[in-house]
Design a protein around this motif. Sequence first.
Motif, PDB file in Angstrom:
ATOM      1  N   VAL A   1      14.957 -23.588 -23.568  1.00 50.73           N
ATOM      2  CA  VAL A   1      14.240 -24.060 -24.738  1.00 50.73           C
ATOM      3  C   VAL A   1      14.742 -23.328 -25.980  1.00 50.73           C
ATOM      4  O   VAL A   1      15.022 -23.938 -27.002  1.00 50.73           O
ATOM      5  N   THR A   2      14.885 -22.023 -25.870  1.00 51.01           N
ATOM      6  CA  THR A   2      15.315 -21.235 -27.023  1.00 51.01           C
ATOM      7  C   THR A   2      16.765 -21.542 -27.384  1.00 51.01           C
ATOM      8  O   THR A   2      17.076 -21.791 -28.552  1.00 51.01           O
ATOM      9  N   ALA A   3      17.657 -21.523 -26.393  1.00 51.18           N
ATOM     10  CA  ALA A   3      19.075 -21.770 -26.649  1.00 51.18           C
ATOM     11  C   ALA A   3      19.303 -23.152 -27.249  1.00 51.18           C
ATOM     12  O   ALA A   3      20.193 -23.339 -28.077  1.00 51.18           O
ATOM     13  N   ALA A   4      18.508 -24.111 -26.842  1.00 51.51           N
ATOM     14  CA  ALA A   4      18.657 -25.489 -27.319  1.00 51.51           C
ATOM     15  C   ALA A   4      17.864 -25.755 -28.591  1.00 51.51           C
ATOM     16  O   ALA A   4      18.009 -26.821 -29.192  1.00 51.51           O
ATOM     17  N   ASN A   5      17.015 -24.822 -28.982  1.00 55.14           N
ATOM     18  CA  ASN A   5      16.088 -25.040 -30.092  1.00 55.14           C
ATOM     19  C   ASN A   5      15.328 -26.347 -29.862  1.00 55.14           C
ATOM     20  O   ASN A   5      15.272 -27.236 -30.704  1.00 55.14           O
ATOM     21  N   ALA A   6      14.751 -26.434 -28.657  1.00 60.38           N
ATOM     22  CA  ALA A   6      14.161 -27.693 -28.227  1.00 60.38           C
ATOM     23  C   ALA A   6      12.685 -27.591 -27.855  1.00 60.38           C
ATOM     24  O   ALA A   6      12.192 -28.382 -27.066  1.00 60.38           O
ATOM     25  N   GLY A   7      12.002 -26.621 -28.376  1.00 61.02           N
ATOM     26  CA  GLY A   7      10.592 -26.540 -28.049  1.00 61.02           C
ATOM     27  C   GLY A   7      10.004 -25.204 -28.433  1.00 61.02           C
ATOM     28  O   GLY A   7      10.641 -24.388 -29.095  1.00 61.02           O
ATOM     29  N   ILE A   8       8.798 -24.987 -28.004  1.00 57.52           N
ATOM     30  CA  ILE A   8       8.060 -23.769 -28.315  1.00 57.52           C
ATOM     31  C   ILE A   8       7.852 -23.001 -27.012  1.00 57.52           C
ATOM     32  O   ILE A   8       7.317 -23.551 -26.048  1.00 57.52           O
ATOM     33  N   CYS A   9       8.282 -21.769 -26.988  1.00 53.79           N
ATOM     34  CA  CYS A   9       8.089 -20.938 -25.799  1.00 53.79           C
ATOM     35  C   CYS A   9       6.690 -20.330 -25.826  1.00 53.79           C
ATOM     36  O   CYS A   9       6.223 -19.865 -26.864  1.00 53.79           O
ATOM     37  N   ILE A  10       6.059 -20.354 -24.671  1.00 52.42           N
ATOM     38  CA  ILE A  10       4.730 -19.743 -24.539  1.00 52.42           C
ATOM     39  C   ILE A  10       4.712 -18.887 -23.284  1.00 52.42           C
ATOM     40  O   ILE A  10       5.543 -19.068 -22.388  1.00 52.42           O
ATOM     41  N   GLU A  11       3.754 -17.988 -23.210  1.00 49.09           N
ATOM     42  CA  GLU A  11       3.575 -17.168 -22.021  1.00 49.09           C
ATOM     43  C   GLU A  11       3.052 -18.046 -20.881  1.00 49.09           C
ATOM     44  O   GLU A  11       2.199 -18.913 -21.104  1.00 49.09           O
ATOM     45  N   PRO A  12       3.555 -17.835 -19.671  1.00 43.74           N
ATOM     46  CA  PRO A  12       3.055 -18.609 -18.527  1.00 43.74           C
ATOM     47  C   PRO A  12       1.541 -18.435 -18.363  1.00 43.74           C
ATOM     48  O   PRO A  12       1.013 -17.337 -18.567  1.00 43.74           O
ATOM     49  N   GLU A  13       0.880 -19.515 -18.038  1.00 46.44           N
ATOM     50  CA  GLU A  13      -0.550 -19.535 -17.740  1.00 46.44           C
ATOM     51  C   GLU A  13      -1.419 -19.100 -18.924  1.00 46.44           C
ATOM     52  O   GLU A  13      -2.545 -18.652 -18.737  1.00 46.44           O
ATOM     53  N   ASN A  14      -0.901 -19.261 -20.145  1.00 48.49           N
ATOM     54  CA  ASN A  14      -1.671 -18.904 -21.336  1.00 48.49           C
ATOM     55  C   ASN A  14      -2.157 -20.201 -21.989  1.00 48.49           C
ATOM     56  O   ASN A  14      -1.447 -20.834 -22.770  1.00 48.49           O
ATOM     57  N   ALA A  15      -3.355 -20.584 -21.652  1.00 50.21           N
ATOM     58  CA  ALA A  15      -3.912 -21.854 -22.115  1.00 50.21           C
ATOM     59  C   ALA A  15      -4.062 -21.898 -23.636  1.00 50.21           C
ATOM     60  O   ALA A  15      -3.866 -22.948 -24.253  1.00 50.21           O
ATOM     61  N   VAL A  16      -4.376 -20.774 -24.242  1.00 52.75           N
ATOM     62  CA  VAL A  16      -4.559 -20.737 -25.698  1.00 52.75           C
ATOM     63  C   VAL A  16      -3.219 -21.006 -26.394  1.00 52.75           C
ATOM     64  O   VAL A  16      -3.147 -21.801 -27.337  1.00 52.75           O
TER      65      VAL A  16
ATOM     66  N   ALA B   1      -2.261 -24.720 -25.892  1.00 53.35           N
ATOM     67  CA  ALA B   1      -3.041 -25.593 -26.779  1.00 53.35           C
ATOM     68  C   ALA B   1      -2.541 -25.481 -28.213  1.00 53.35           C
ATOM     69  O   ALA B   1      -2.391 -26.498 -28.905  1.00 53.35           O
ATOM     70  N   SER B   2      -2.242 -24.278 -28.646  1.00 52.80           N
ATOM     71  CA  SER B   2      -1.750 -24.059 -30.002  1.00 52.80           C
ATOM     72  C   SER B   2      -0.402 -24.755 -30.213  1.00 52.80           C
ATOM     73  O   SER B   2      -0.171 -25.379 -31.252  1.00 52.80           O
ATOM     74  N   ALA B   3       0.487 -24.667 -29.225  1.00 57.83           N
ATOM     75  CA  ALA B   3       1.809 -25.311 -29.315  1.00 57.83           C
ATOM     76  C   ALA B   3       1.659 -26.832 -29.361  1.00 57.83           C
ATOM     77  O   ALA B   3       2.339 -27.509 -30.145  1.00 57.83           O
ATOM     78  N   ILE B   4       0.762 -27.372 -28.540  1.00 55.85           N
ATOM     79  CA  ILE B   4       0.533 -28.822 -28.526  1.00 55.85           C
ATOM     80  C   ILE B   4       0.002 -29.286 -29.879  1.00 55.85           C
ATOM     81  O   ILE B   4       0.482 -30.280 -30.442  1.00 55.85           O
ATOM     82  N   ILE B   5      -0.967 -28.572 -30.391  1.00 59.85           N
ATOM     83  CA  ILE B   5      -1.551 -28.931 -31.695  1.00 59.85           C
ATOM     84  C   ILE B   5      -0.490 -28.867 -32.785  1.00 59.85           C
ATOM     85  O   ILE B   5      -0.405 -29.754 -33.646  1.00 59.85           O
ATOM     86  N   LYS B   6       0.350 -27.844 -32.746  1.00 58.77           N
ATOM     87  CA  LYS B   6       1.418 -27.714 -33.749  1.00 58.77           C
ATOM     88  C   LYS B   6       2.348 -28.922 -33.710  1.00 58.77           C
ATOM     89  O   LYS B   6       2.713 -29.476 -34.747  1.00 58.77           O
ATOM     90  N   LEU B   7       2.738 -29.363 -32.504  1.00 57.69           N
ATOM     91  CA  LEU B   7       3.648 -30.512 -32.377  1.00 57.69           C
ATOM     92  C   LEU B   7       2.979 -31.831 -32.748  1.00 57.69           C
ATOM     93  O   LEU B   7       3.610 -32.713 -33.327  1.00 57.69           O
ATOM     94  N   VAL B   8       1.702 -31.960 -32.435  1.00 55.35           N
ATOM     95  CA  VAL B   8       0.960 -33.172 -32.816  1.00 55.35           C
ATOM     96  C   VAL B   8       0.842 -33.259 -34.335  1.00 55.35           C
ATOM     97  O   VAL B   8       0.995 -34.326 -34.925  1.00 55.35           O
TER      98      VAL B   8
ATOM     99  N   ALA C   1       8.497 -32.099 -33.861  1.00 55.48           N
ATOM    100  CA  ALA C   1       8.552 -32.620 -32.496  1.00 55.48           C
ATOM    101  C   ALA C   1       9.812 -33.465 -32.292  1.00 55.48           C
ATOM    102  O   ALA C   1      10.515 -33.323 -31.290  1.00 55.48           O
ATOM    103  N   ARG C   2      10.118 -34.335 -33.264  1.00 61.10           N
ATOM    104  CA  ARG C   2      11.339 -35.153 -33.185  1.00 61.10           C
ATOM    105  C   ARG C   2      12.588 -34.278 -33.203  1.00 61.10           C
ATOM    106  O   ARG C   2      13.536 -34.511 -32.457  1.00 61.10           O
TER     107      ARG C   2
END
Length: 97
Positions: free
Chosen positions: A1-16, A19-26, A32-33
């Motif tokens: 994800v980081t090397a491709a600049n293709a998303g937001i990295c989050i800690e495993p099993e960190n629901a907060v 949710a924050s990453a999803i809201i940011k992309l929405v 997101a595009r």
Amino acid sequence: VTAANAGICIEPENAVELASAIIKLVNDQELARSYGHSGRKYIRTNFDRRMLARTYLQQIHFVLAKHSAKYAQEAVAYAGQVIQEKKLTATHGSKMV
């Protein structure tokens, strides 16, 4: 994800964080595009079938050459035939697997 600049990295099993990453992309459709385009570009560049086949053949040749030049040549020739057959299948409209 980081090397491709293709998303937001989050800690495993960190629901907060998830949710924050999803809201940011929405809320930021352009971001997101952009991540989607970057991811597709990264995959096309780094995981092209021909490039992967060449790398795979080089590794086979290297490993087998350590044991026997004769077996390495036979293995590389066979792998080349398999790849050629896949190319012929692909050019005639059949699905490559």
